[in-house]
Design a protein around this motif. Structure first.
Motif, PDB file in Angstrom:
ATOM      1  N   GLU A 236      14.695 -60.784 -23.564  1.00  0.00           N
ATOM      2  CA  GLU A 236      15.942 -61.071 -22.699  1.00  0.00           C
ATOM      3  C   GLU A 236      15.520 -61.419 -21.308  1.00  0.00           C
ATOM      4  O   GLU A 236      15.870 -62.254 -20.521  1.00  0.00           O
ATOM      5  N   ARG A 237      14.474 -60.597 -20.982  1.00  0.00           N
ATOM      6  CA  ARG A 237      13.970 -60.874 -19.490  1.00  0.00           C
ATOM      7  C   ARG A 237      13.083 -62.297 -19.592  1.00  0.00           C
ATOM      8  O   ARG A 237      13.391 -63.159 -18.610  1.00  0.00           O
ATOM      9  N   ARG A 238      12.579 -62.841 -20.618  1.00  0.00           N
ATOM     10  CA  ARG A 238      11.952 -64.189 -20.780  1.00  0.00           C
ATOM     11  C   ARG A 238      12.893 -65.161 -20.844  1.00  0.00           C
ATOM     12  O   ARG A 238      12.953 -66.111 -20.200  1.00  0.00           O
ATOM     13  N   PHE A 239      14.007 -64.794 -21.886  1.00  0.00           N
ATOM     14  CA  PHE A 239      15.147 -65.814 -21.803  1.00  0.00           C
ATOM     15  C   PHE A 239      15.750 -66.156 -20.420  1.00  0.00           C
ATOM     16  O   PHE A 239      15.957 -67.145 -20.077  1.00  0.00           O
ATOM     17  N   LEU A 240      15.975 -64.972 -19.655  1.00  0.00           N
ATOM     18  CA  LEU A 240      16.958 -65.182 -18.406  1.00  0.00           C
ATOM     19  C   LEU A 240      15.988 -65.910 -17.576  1.00  0.00           C
ATOM     20  O   LEU A 240      16.689 -66.597 -16.615  1.00  0.00           O
ATOM     21  N   HIS A 241      14.732 -65.610 -17.350  1.00  0.00           N
ATOM     22  CA  HIS A 241      13.677 -66.150 -16.453  1.00  0.00           C
ATOM     23  C   HIS A 241      13.901 -67.835 -16.704  1.00  0.00           C
ATOM     24  O   HIS A 241      14.076 -68.537 -15.941  1.00  0.00           O
ATOM     25  N   GLU A 242      13.762 -67.964 -18.052  1.00  0.00           N
ATOM     26  CA  GLU A 242      13.584 -69.555 -18.220  1.00  0.00           C
ATOM     27  C   GLU A 242      14.764 -69.938 -18.014  1.00  0.00           C
ATOM     28  O   GLU A 242      14.825 -71.215 -17.395  1.00  0.00           O
ATOM     29  N   LYS A 243      15.990 -69.491 -18.430  1.00  0.00           N
ATOM     30  CA  LYS A 243      17.167 -70.299 -18.300  1.00  0.00           C
ATOM     31  C   LYS A 243      17.482 -70.299 -16.701  1.00  0.00           C
ATOM     32  O   LYS A 243      18.191 -71.525 -16.269  1.00  0.00           O
ATOM     33  N   LEU A 244      17.318 -69.241 -15.964  1.00  0.00           N
ATOM     34  CA  LEU A 244      17.687 -69.399 -14.626  1.00  0.00           C
ATOM     35  C   LEU A 244      16.672 -70.491 -13.959  1.00  0.00           C
ATOM     36  O   LEU A 244      17.258 -70.936 -12.869  1.00  0.00           O
ATOM     37  N   ARG A 245      15.620 -70.341 -14.280  1.00  0.00           N
ATOM     38  CA  ARG A 245      14.705 -71.554 -13.670  1.00  0.00           C
ATOM     39  C   ARG A 245      15.303 -73.144 -13.876  1.00  0.00           C
ATOM     40  O   ARG A 245      14.992 -74.040 -13.201  1.00  0.00           O
ATOM     41  N   ARG A 246      15.785 -73.033 -14.943  1.00  0.00           N
ATOM     42  CA  ARG A 246      16.524 -74.361 -15.378  1.00  0.00           C
ATOM     43  C   ARG A 246      17.629 -74.955 -14.559  1.00  0.00           C
ATOM     44  O   ARG A 246      18.109 -75.946 -14.375  1.00  0.00           O
ATOM     45  N   PHE A 247      18.282 -73.837 -13.953  1.00  0.00           N
ATOM     46  CA  PHE A 247      19.497 -74.080 -13.082  1.00  0.00           C
ATOM     47  C   PHE A 247      18.962 -74.250 -11.717  1.00  0.00           C
ATOM     48  O   PHE A 247      19.660 -74.501 -10.906  1.00  0.00           O
ATOM     49  N   GLY A 248      17.645 -73.986 -11.386  1.00  0.00           N
ATOM     50  CA  GLY A 248      16.926 -74.365 -10.117  1.00  0.00           C
ATOM     51  C   GLY A 248      16.439 -73.020  -9.414  1.00  0.00           C
ATOM     52  O   GLY A 248      16.161 -73.180  -8.253  1.00  0.00           O
ATOM     53  N   MET A 249      16.473 -72.000 -10.268  1.00  0.00           N
ATOM     54  CA  MET A 249      16.054 -70.764  -9.555  1.00  0.00           C
ATOM     55  C   MET A 249      14.399 -70.715  -9.517  1.00  0.00           C
ATOM     56  O   MET A 249      13.810 -69.868 -10.462  1.00  0.00           O
ATOM     57  N   THR A 250      13.900 -71.266  -8.959  1.00  0.00           N
ATOM     58  CA  THR A 250      12.304 -71.386  -8.678  1.00  0.00           C
ATOM     59  C   THR A 250      12.157 -71.801  -7.186  1.00  0.00           C
ATOM     60  O   THR A 250      12.781 -72.274  -6.363  1.00  0.00           O
TER      61      THR A 250
END
Ligand code: HEM
Length: 534
Positions: A139-153
């Motif tokens: 779940e942590r990996r999934f959320l990290h990756e998806k939130l990055r895709r929305f610009g959380m970087t």
């Protein structure tokens, strides 16, 4: 003959009596040996633990802890050192206030366990905050990756969805606040709705208005939930209290509130299912629906979320991100305002910097952050001095661990004492002083020392730290650029008292907003979808 039988009976009775006596003595000795043995065993085990206060059975040091747990633990750290253990009721706590030790222990895989508290029981290890093992990792990996895709970087992202969401909410907030300049106002409800909308948009593309009954109910349930969780924590300390009627009432209230919130999330997920298009992923719920579709196609549907019910897991993640992402940001923004009201010089420095770097004809954008060391360091100084999540989240080793030659037993509660690290006079010069410049180095650049850990550290550190940094900067800088936030006439400076709850929250206070004339039209807003407008 009669004499013989009398003597015989007498001897028999004496013998039986002797046997009974010997048996009793034997049992007593066995019992004493057992007690002594377990005392010795316990003493050996206790000797392996970090030192700490002894306490009184069955309450341990509960009486000493009181309402402000983080401050009491900090006091104990000054007596027993940076690594100490204590019993809160029946539960063993290990408290660490040395940042090097915190970093060392929390990078271990075995420290990603969660304590098996009543809360854990209610949530059943679902979601992300309370999950462990394989479910938590995926779940942590999934959320990290998806939130990055929305610009959380940290880096410039091609996808500006997150910036757009935050900026739209800021525009809404500033528009509302521009109508509130005539009288003193409480900023908290305004911040609450804006910050909730950022998370809700990211999760499920919905937003609320401040007076929406659904939003009011939503918030009151979260607030009530936090109080109820506080109540059931006592079971963790004194297990027998789980049979008390007050515990049963609190537990069933939590379950019914959770069901009501899930009803709302369920509605949202169903709506998403009806309009789902894998080529147009709108939010996190869509990402989850895609994940489920892909698992179905690959025949791995039953393995997804470690075999848990799909919707239950998505709903718990939504609840986790909402509660973790809303209260923390709102509280930090309130503390930022408190410190600006109490430190007019620091406030002026931020406003002058914004005027010089951004100019009066523009609003701050996230890309500007790198050129605004005063603004950035002010945010860090507030995060340091108010340590709004002073005890982070409690970790529990999944196996016996060792730190500094002491044993940290599996199942114990391990607490990183963030407030103690942030107020350590050996690390920070005059830690009680509010001094943003401590985060600026000789070259005038912002520098974060490794002992600055408002988001925790290690494998379970905050999942939303980048989002938090964006939100705090954009909201704070925009408010400072648009308004002079002042004390109402005759009002006292807001207190620095922190009220412990989920976060350390400032006392209520009012402000008077004076508009700083800006030469900026409010940005054209992308259409915002309010709740119920599907
Ligand atoms: C000022 C803002 C924030 C602060 C100070 C903060 C602080 C923290 C801290 C101290 C922890 C515990 C770390 C540990 O136990 O080692 C944590 C965990 C977490 N935070 Fe934040 N947080 C903030 C904002 C956010 C936001 C905006 C989100 C996302 C929407 C978020 C999501 C989470 C999650 C999901 C966890 C649990 C991670 C896990 O269990 O693996 N936080 N946060």
């Amino acid at each position: 003959m009669l004499l013989d039988s009398y003597v015989f009976n007498f001897l028999k009775r004496e013998l039986e009596h002797d046997i009974q006596k010997s048996l009793l003595v034997f049992c007593c000795v066995l019992f004493v040996v057992f007690i002594v043995q377990s005392i010795i065993k316990n003493l050996i085990e206790i000797a392996k633990l970090p030192p700490g206060p002894i306490g009184v059975w069955p309450f341990g040091i509960l009486k000493f802890i009181g309402h402000e747990k983080h401050k009491s633990l900090m006091k104990l750290a000054s007596t027993y050192g940076p690594l100490f253990s204590c019993k809160l009721g029946q539960q063993l706590y290990v408290v660490i206030s040395d940042y090097k030790m915190i970093r060392e222990i929390f990078k271990k895989e075995s420290m990603t366990g969660r304590p098996k508290t009543p809360l854990y029981g209610v949530l059943n290890g679902a979601g992300v905050i309370n999950a462990e093992g394989a479910l938590w990792k995926s779940e942590r990996r999934f959320l990290h990756e998806k939130l990055r895709r929305f610009g959380m970087t940290h880096l410039n992202s091609k996808n500006n969805k997150l910036h757009d969401i935050i900026n739209n909410e800021i525009n809404e907030l500033l528009t509302t606040l521009r109508h509130e300049t005539k009288k003193p106002i409480d900023l908290e409800p305004h911040f609450a709705v804006s910050i909730s909308n950022v998370v809700c948009n990211l999760l499920m593309s919905v937003r609320f208005t401040r007076n929406d009954p659904k939003f009011i109910r939503f918030n009151s349930m979260i607030e009530e939930g936090m109080k109820l969780f506080g109540k059931i924590t006592s079971v963790d300390y004194i297990p027998i209290t789980q049979y008390f009627p007050s515990f049963q009432t609190a537990k069933s209230q939590i379950a019914s509130n959770r069901e009501e919130m899930f009803e709302f999330y369920r509605e949202v997920i169903e709506d998403h299912r009806k309009t789902f298009d894998r080529n147009n992923i709108r939010d996190l719920v869509d990402f989850y629906l895609l994940e489920i579709e892909l698992a179905k196609e690959n025949g791995t549907e039953h393995e997804l979320f470690n075999g848990r019910n799909h919707d239950e897991q998505i709903m718990q993640v939504m609840g986790d991100l909402f509660s973790a992402g809303m209260e923390t940001i709102k509280t930090t923004l309130l503390w930022l305002i408190v410190f600006m009201l109490r430190n007019p010089v620091a406030k002026k420095q931020v406003q002058d910097e914004l005027d010089t770097v951004i100019g009066r004809e523009k609003m701050p954008k996230f890309q500007d952050l790198q050129y605004l060391p005063n603004t950035e360091s002010t945010i860090y100084e507030v995060l340091r001095i108010s340590s709004i999540v002073p005890l982070a989240t409690t970790h529990s080793p999944m196996i016996d661990e060792e730190l500094n030659g002491f044993k940290i037993p599996a199942g114990s509660h391990v607490v990183p004492l963030i407030n103690s690290v942030h107020m350590d006079p050996n690390l920070w010069d005059s830690p009680n002083d509010f001094r943003p410049s401590r985060f600026i180095n000789a070259e005038g650049k912002v520098h974060k020392p490794e002992y600055f850990i408002p988001f925790g550290t290690g494998r379970r550190m905050c999942l939303g730290d980048v989002l938090a940094r964006m939100e705090l900067f954009l909201f704070f800088a925009s408010i400072m650029h648009t308004f002079d936030v002042c004390l109402p006439n005759g009002a006292q400076e807001p207190s620095l008292n922190g009220n412990p709850g989920v976060t350390i929250h400032p006392d209520n206070f009012l402000v008077y907003l004076k508009e700083r004339p800006l030469d900026v039209p409010i940005d054209d807003q992308t259409p915002l979808r309010n709740f119920g407008s599907y």
